[in-house]
Design a protein around this motif. Structure first.
Motif, mmCIF file in Angstrom:
data_model
loop_
_atom_site.group_PDB
_atom_site.id
_atom_site.type_symbol
_atom_site.label_atom_id
_atom_site.label_comp_id
_atom_site.label_asym_id
_atom_site.label_seq_id
_atom_site.Cartn_x
_atom_site.Cartn_y
_atom_site.Cartn_z
ATOM 1 N N GLN A 52 0.837 -1.191 0.000
ATOM 2 C CA GLN A 52 0.000 0.000 0.000
ATOM 3 C C GLN A 52 0.875 1.245 0.000
ATOM 4 N N LYS A 53 0.396 2.272 -0.658
ATOM 5 C CA LYS A 53 1.124 3.540 -0.627
ATOM 6 C C LYS A 53 0.985 4.159 0.748
ATOM 7 N N ARG A 54 2.000 4.873 1.147
ATOM 8 C CA ARG A 54 1.952 5.558 2.432
ATOM 9 C C ARG A 54 1.020 6.758 2.355
ATOM 10 N N ASP A 55 0.370 7.018 3.454
ATOM 11 C CA ASP A 55 -0.487 8.189 3.546
ATOM 12 C C ASP A 55 0.402 9.430 3.586
ATOM 13 N N SER A 56 0.275 10.291 2.581
ATOM 14 C CA SER A 56 1.187 11.427 2.477
ATOM 15 C C SER A 56 1.007 12.424 3.621
ATOM 16 N N SER A 57 -0.209 12.586 4.131
ATOM 17 C CA SER A 57 -0.400 13.532 5.232
ATOM 18 C C SER A 57 0.232 13.003 6.518
ATOM 19 N N HIS A 58 0.147 11.694 6.745
ATOM 20 C CA HIS A 58 0.776 11.097 7.928
ATOM 21 C C HIS A 58 2.295 11.191 7.827
ATOM 22 N N ARG A 59 2.818 10.945 6.649
ATOM 23 C CA ARG A 59 4.260 11.044 6.433
ATOM 24 C C ARG A 59 4.741 12.485 6.634
ATOM 25 N N ALA A 60 3.959 13.461 6.176
ATOM 26 C CA ALA A 60 4.320 14.863 6.362
ATOM 27 C C ALA A 60 4.341 15.207 7.851
ATOM 28 N N PHE A 61 3.365 14.696 8.611
ATOM 29 C CA PHE A 61 3.316 14.947 10.049
ATOM 30 C C PHE A 61 4.563 14.378 10.727
ATOM 31 N N ILE A 62 4.922 13.145 10.394
ATOM 32 C CA ILE A 62 6.084 12.485 11.000
ATOM 33 C C ILE A 62 7.368 13.257 10.676
ATOM 34 N N LYS A 63 7.532 13.635 9.421
ATOM 35 C CA LYS A 63 8.736 14.379 9.027
ATOM 36 C C LYS A 63 8.789 15.744 9.719
ATOM 37 N N GLY A 64 7.643 16.392 9.854
ATOM 38 C CA GLY A 64 7.596 17.661 10.571
ATOM 39 C C GLY A 64 7.920 17.488 12.038
ATOM 40 N N TYR A 65 7.416 16.408 12.629
ATOM 41 C CA TYR A 65 7.698 16.119 14.039
ATOM 42 C C TYR A 65 9.195 15.945 14.253
ATOM 43 N N GLN A 66 9.825 15.168 13.383
ATOM 44 C CA GLN A 66 11.262 14.931 13.506
ATOM 45 C C GLN A 66 12.052 16.226 13.326
ATOM 46 N N ALA A 67 11.637 17.052 12.374
ATOM 47 C CA ALA A 67 12.326 18.324 12.155
ATOM 48 C C ALA A 67 12.166 19.236 13.365
ATOM 49 N N LYS B 7 13.562 12.453 25.784
ATOM 50 C CA LYS B 7 14.839 11.906 25.334
ATOM 51 C C LYS B 7 14.660 11.252 23.963
ATOM 52 N N GLU B 8 15.769 10.968 23.296
ATOM 53 C CA GLU B 8 15.750 10.422 21.937
ATOM 54 C C GLU B 8 14.991 9.093 21.862
ATOM 55 N N LYS B 9 15.158 8.216 22.846
ATOM 56 C CA LYS B 9 14.463 6.929 22.823
ATOM 57 C C LYS B 9 12.955 7.104 22.949
ATOM 58 N N ALA B 10 12.527 8.037 23.783
ATOM 59 C CA ALA B 10 11.091 8.293 23.941
ATOM 60 C C ALA B 10 10.497 8.835 22.645
ATOM 61 N N VAL B 11 11.251 9.671 21.958
ATOM 62 C CA VAL B 11 10.789 10.239 20.692
ATOM 63 C C VAL B 11 10.685 9.140 19.639
ATOM 64 N N GLN B 12 11.663 8.269 19.574
ATOM 65 C CA GLN B 12 11.617 7.172 18.612
ATOM 66 C C GLN B 12 10.417 6.270 18.868
ATOM 67 N N GLN B 13 10.122 6.007 20.134
ATOM 68 C CA GLN B 13 8.977 5.189 20.480
ATOM 69 C C GLN B 13 7.677 5.890 20.085
ATOM 70 N N LYS B 14 7.604 7.188 20.316
ATOM 71 C CA LYS B 14 6.402 7.946 19.971
ATOM 72 C C LYS B 14 6.174 7.950 18.462
ATOM 73 N N VAL B 15 7.243 8.151 17.701
ATOM 74 C CA VAL B 15 7.127 8.170 16.246
ATOM 75 C C VAL B 15 6.690 6.815 15.709
ATOM 76 N N SER B 16 7.201 5.746 16.274
ATOM 77 C CA SER B 16 6.824 4.419 15.805
ATOM 78 C C SER B 16 5.377 4.102 16.148
ATOM 79 N N ASN B 17 4.829 4.716 17.203
ATOM 80 C CA ASN B 17 3.444 4.480 17.578
ATOM 81 C C ASN B 17 2.470 5.357 16.798
#
Length: 68
Positions: A4-19, A57-67
């Motif tokens: 399945q193609k990735r949802d572009s709005s969800h991907r934009a949110f994740i990339k914005g969160y990381q930035a 912390k970085e680990k908490a952020v990684q866990q949040k992004v994966s969820n």
């Protein structure tokens, strides 16, 4: 089996969160012309900045992004 193609709005949110978490400037949004994707990216950026300021912390952020 097709993937399945990735949802572009969800991907934009994740990339914005990381930035936002890594302290990048909001003006670096790559979706300047597409208003819905830009809004999703900015919402993710805001949440990432809030988590950074809250001391996540970085680990908490990684866990949040994966969820997400």
């Amino acid at each position: 089996m097709k993937r399945q193609k990735r949802d572009s709005s969800h991907r934009a949110f994740i990339k914005g969160y990381q930035a936002g978490y890594h302290g990048r400037n909001k003006t670096l949004c790559p979706h300047a012309e597409e208003t819905t994707l830009a809004q999703d990216w900015c919402n993710g950026w805001r949440e990432g900045r809030e988590d950074n300021w809250s001391g996540y912390k970085e680990k908490a952020v990684q866990q949040k992004v994966s969820n997400l």
